[in-house]
Scaffold this motif. Structure first.
Motif, PDB file in Angstrom:
ATOM      1  N   ALA A  22       1.205   2.584   7.781  1.00 14.79           N
ATOM      2  CA  ALA A  22       0.920   4.010   7.807  1.00 14.79           C
ATOM      3  C   ALA A  22      -0.031   4.362   6.667  1.00 14.79           C
ATOM      4  O   ALA A  22      -0.152   3.626   5.685  1.00 14.79           O
ATOM      5  N   LYS A  23      -0.706   5.501   6.828  1.00  9.56           N
ATOM      6  CA  LYS A  23      -1.660   5.928   5.811  1.00  9.56           C
ATOM      7  C   LYS A  23      -1.397   7.382   5.447  1.00  9.56           C
ATOM      8  O   LYS A  23      -1.161   8.219   6.321  1.00  9.56           O
ATOM      9  N   ALA A  24      -1.424   7.672   4.165  1.00 13.79           N
ATOM     10  CA  ALA A  24      -1.225   9.033   3.681  1.00 13.79           C
ATOM     11  C   ALA A  24      -2.074   9.246   2.427  1.00 13.79           C
ATOM     12  O   ALA A  24      -1.842   8.606   1.407  1.00 13.79           O
ATOM     13  N   ASP A  25      -3.066  10.115   2.537  1.00 16.67           N
ATOM     14  CA  ASP A  25      -3.920  10.450   1.396  1.00 16.67           C
ATOM     15  C   ASP A  25      -3.471  11.779   0.793  1.00 16.67           C
ATOM     16  O   ASP A  25      -2.955  12.655   1.496  1.00 16.67           O
ATOM     17  N   PHE A  26      -3.701  11.931  -0.496  1.00 15.70           N
ATOM     18  CA  PHE A  26      -3.352  13.176  -1.186  1.00 15.70           C
ATOM     19  C   PHE A  26      -4.570  13.676  -1.968  1.00 15.70           C
ATOM     20  O   PHE A  26      -5.343  12.866  -2.502  1.00 15.70           O
ATOM     21  N   THR A  27      -4.727  14.992  -2.031  1.00 16.11           N
ATOM     22  CA  THR A  27      -5.778  15.597  -2.839  1.00 16.11           C
ATOM     23  C   THR A  27      -5.168  16.658  -3.723  1.00 16.11           C
ATOM     24  O   THR A  27      -4.549  17.623  -3.236  1.00 16.11           O
ATOM     25  N   VAL A  29       5.136  11.288   7.040  1.00 15.68           N
ATOM     26  CA  VAL A  29       4.481  10.073   7.505  1.00 15.68           C
ATOM     27  C   VAL A  29       5.445   9.279   8.374  1.00 15.68           C
ATOM     28  O   VAL A  29       6.664   9.302   8.144  1.00 15.68           O
ATOM     29  N   THR A  30       4.914   8.594   9.356  1.00 19.45           N
ATOM     30  CA  THR A  30       5.719   7.752  10.237  1.00 19.45           C
ATOM     31  C   THR A  30       5.272   6.309  10.100  1.00 19.45           C
ATOM     32  O   THR A  30       4.078   6.006  10.199  1.00 19.45           O
ATOM     33  N   VAL A  31       6.221   5.434   9.857  1.00 18.57           N
ATOM     34  CA  VAL A  31       5.949   4.003   9.770  1.00 18.57           C
ATOM     35  C   VAL A  31       6.482   3.343  11.031  1.00 18.57           C
ATOM     36  O   VAL A  31       7.669   3.449  11.337  1.00 18.57           O
ATOM     37  N   SER A  32       5.598   2.695  11.783  1.00 18.19           N
ATOM     38  CA  SER A  32       5.988   1.979  13.002  1.00 18.19           C
ATOM     39  C   SER A  32       6.016   0.487  12.723  1.00 18.19           C
ATOM     40  O   SER A  32       5.301  -0.003  11.832  1.00 18.19           O
ATOM     41  N   ALA A  33       6.835  -0.225  13.475  1.00 20.85           N
ATOM     42  CA  ALA A  33       6.951  -1.673  13.287  1.00 20.85           C
ATOM     43  C   ALA A  33       5.588  -2.334  13.464  1.00 20.85           C
ATOM     44  O   ALA A  33       4.917  -2.152  14.484  1.00 20.85           O
ATOM     45  N   GLY A  34       5.173  -3.086  12.488  1.00 19.47           N
ATOM     46  CA  GLY A  34       3.923  -3.831  12.569  1.00 19.47           C
ATOM     47  C   GLY A  34       2.681  -2.995  12.384  1.00 19.47           C
ATOM     48  O   GLY A  34       1.566  -3.516  12.506  1.00 19.47           O
ATOM     49  N   GLY A  61       7.153  -2.985   6.453  1.00 16.68           N
ATOM     50  CA  GLY A  61       6.100  -2.024   6.699  1.00 16.68           C
ATOM     51  C   GLY A  61       5.450  -1.584   5.401  1.00 16.68           C
ATOM     52  O   GLY A  61       5.972  -1.810   4.305  1.00 16.68           O
ATOM     53  N   LYS A  62       4.285  -0.938   5.536  1.00 16.29           N
ATOM     54  CA  LYS A  62       3.570  -0.478   4.350  1.00 16.29           C
ATOM     55  C   LYS A  62       3.072   0.944   4.561  1.00 16.29           C
ATOM     56  O   LYS A  62       2.796   1.365   5.680  1.00 16.29           O
ATOM     57  N   ILE A  63       2.955   1.656   3.469  1.00 13.93           N
ATOM     58  CA  ILE A  63       2.268   2.941   3.447  1.00 13.93           C
ATOM     59  C   ILE A  63       1.180   2.836   2.392  1.00 13.93           C
ATOM     60  O   ILE A  63       1.463   2.470   1.244  1.00 13.93           O
ATOM     61  N   THR A  64      -0.041   3.107   2.779  1.00 13.15           N
ATOM     62  CA  THR A  64      -1.157   3.033   1.841  1.00 13.15           C
ATOM     63  C   THR A  64      -1.892   4.364   1.825  1.00 13.15           C
ATOM     64  O   THR A  64      -1.748   5.194   2.722  1.00 13.15           O
ATOM     65  N   GLY A  65      -2.689   4.563   0.826  1.00  9.15           N
ATOM     66  CA  GLY A  65      -3.473   5.789   0.764  1.00  9.15           C
ATOM     67  C   GLY A  65      -4.313   5.857  -0.487  1.00  9.15           C
ATOM     68  O   GLY A  65      -4.306   4.949  -1.320  1.00  9.15           O
ATOM     69  N   THR A  66      -5.050   6.962  -0.586  1.00 10.16           N
ATOM     70  CA  THR A  66      -5.924   7.207  -1.725  1.00 10.16           C
ATOM     71  C   THR A  66      -5.642   8.597  -2.280  1.00 10.16           C
ATOM     72  O   THR A  66      -5.438   9.548  -1.525  1.00 10.16           O
ATOM     73  N   THR A 102      -0.010   1.597  -2.765  1.00  5.22           N
ATOM     74  CA  THR A 102       0.667   0.936  -1.642  1.00  5.22           C
ATOM     75  C   THR A 102       2.160   0.972  -1.870  1.00  5.22           C
ATOM     76  O   THR A 102       2.642   0.650  -2.963  1.00  5.22           O
ATOM     77  N   LEU A 103       2.889   1.373  -0.848  1.00  5.02           N
ATOM     78  CA  LEU A 103       4.339   1.224  -0.811  1.00  5.02           C
ATOM     79  C   LEU A 103       4.644   0.083   0.141  1.00  5.02           C
ATOM     80  O   LEU A 103       4.284   0.155   1.327  1.00  5.02           O
TER      81      LEU A 103
END
Length: 244
Positions: free
Chosen positions: A235-240, A227-232, A34-39, A202-203
């Motif tokens: 997930a996305k998480a942005d920070f400010t 954040v929740t990562v589901s199979a396939g 799985g991946k977690i991405t964001g800006t 990206t994680l």
């Protein structure tokens, strides 16, 4: 130790050693892909990054005459995106995933980037590919299981292999000879990401689950987010972060 001009060509990066080409391949199962991405963005006007005065080192000053070097405590990109923010999983990571150690030893040849994230016990090689001498002085927090060291590496010297035994966000790295040199190593367990010049991170290799993410920036401190990562499903998480 030779004089400061020995850092000509690397001073623009402000931080030495293993800060580029670091992220090595991990051996993980398909369930962990799985991946977690964001800006990462900055709200407000960023602090002015002061030019670095290299007048006492004429060769350094000459080398950067066309592109003067500035500090890198707050580096912004297009649309106020924020670079050099480390994002990592601070809660919820399974023990098996957190204990994975990269099977390869990454090799680095430059003082960039300004901030590096790496795993506990992850080996990296400090390699001087420059024709000048260098000095590396990481300073872990007092009482940390990570021990302070200070090594010089002349031009042509063999690489030396280093790792950190404990989590610590973040270890400051300086140079005793060149006061403008400064950077950080964030040592954590499990997947990490560091925002690029577009503020993106990206994680990778994150197993499905519920997590707490922490984002760390050297000037603005930390933020957390669930954040929740589901199979396939990435997930996305942005920070400010708010400018001070």
């Amino acid at each position: 130790m030779n004089t400061c001009y020995k850092f000509v060509g690397l001073a623009s990066a402000l931080l030495l050693l293993a800060f580029g080409f670091l992220y090595s391949t991990r051996s993980v199962s398909a369930a962990a892909e799985g991946k977690i991405t964001g800006t990462i963005k900055l709200q407000g006007t960023p602090a002015h990054q002061r030019p670095i005065d290299m007048s006492k080192e004429p060769n350094c000053q000459k080398a950067h005459a066309a592109h003067p070097v500035t500090t890198e405590t707050v580096v912004t990109g297009p649309n106020n995106t924020l670079q050099y923010v480390v994002v990592y999983i601070s809660e919820g990571l399974p023990a098996a995933a957190a204990s994975q150690v990269p099977s390869e030893t990454p090799t680095c040849c430059q003082y960039i980037p300004h901030v590096m994230a790496l795993d506990v016990n992850q080996h990296f090689k400090v390699t001087n590919s420059d024709p000048h001498s260098h000095n590396i002085h990481p300073i872990p927090k007092p009482g940390s299981a990570n021990h302070e060291w200070n090594k010089s590496q002349p031009a042509g010297a063999a690489p030396f292999d280093v790792s950190w035994p404990a989590e610590e966000v973040a270890i400051h790295v300086k140079c005793n000879i060149h006061p403008w040199m400064s950077g950080y190593m964030a040592v954590v367990k499990g997947p990490t990401g560091t925002s690029d010049n577009n503020g993106s991170y990206t994680l990778s290799n994150v197993p499905p689950g519920n997590y707490t993410l922490t984002a760390w920036q050297e000037t603005y401190g930390t933020q957390t987010q669930k954040v929740t990562v589901s199979a396939g499903q990435p997930a996305k998480a942005d920070f400010t972060f708010k400018a001070k």
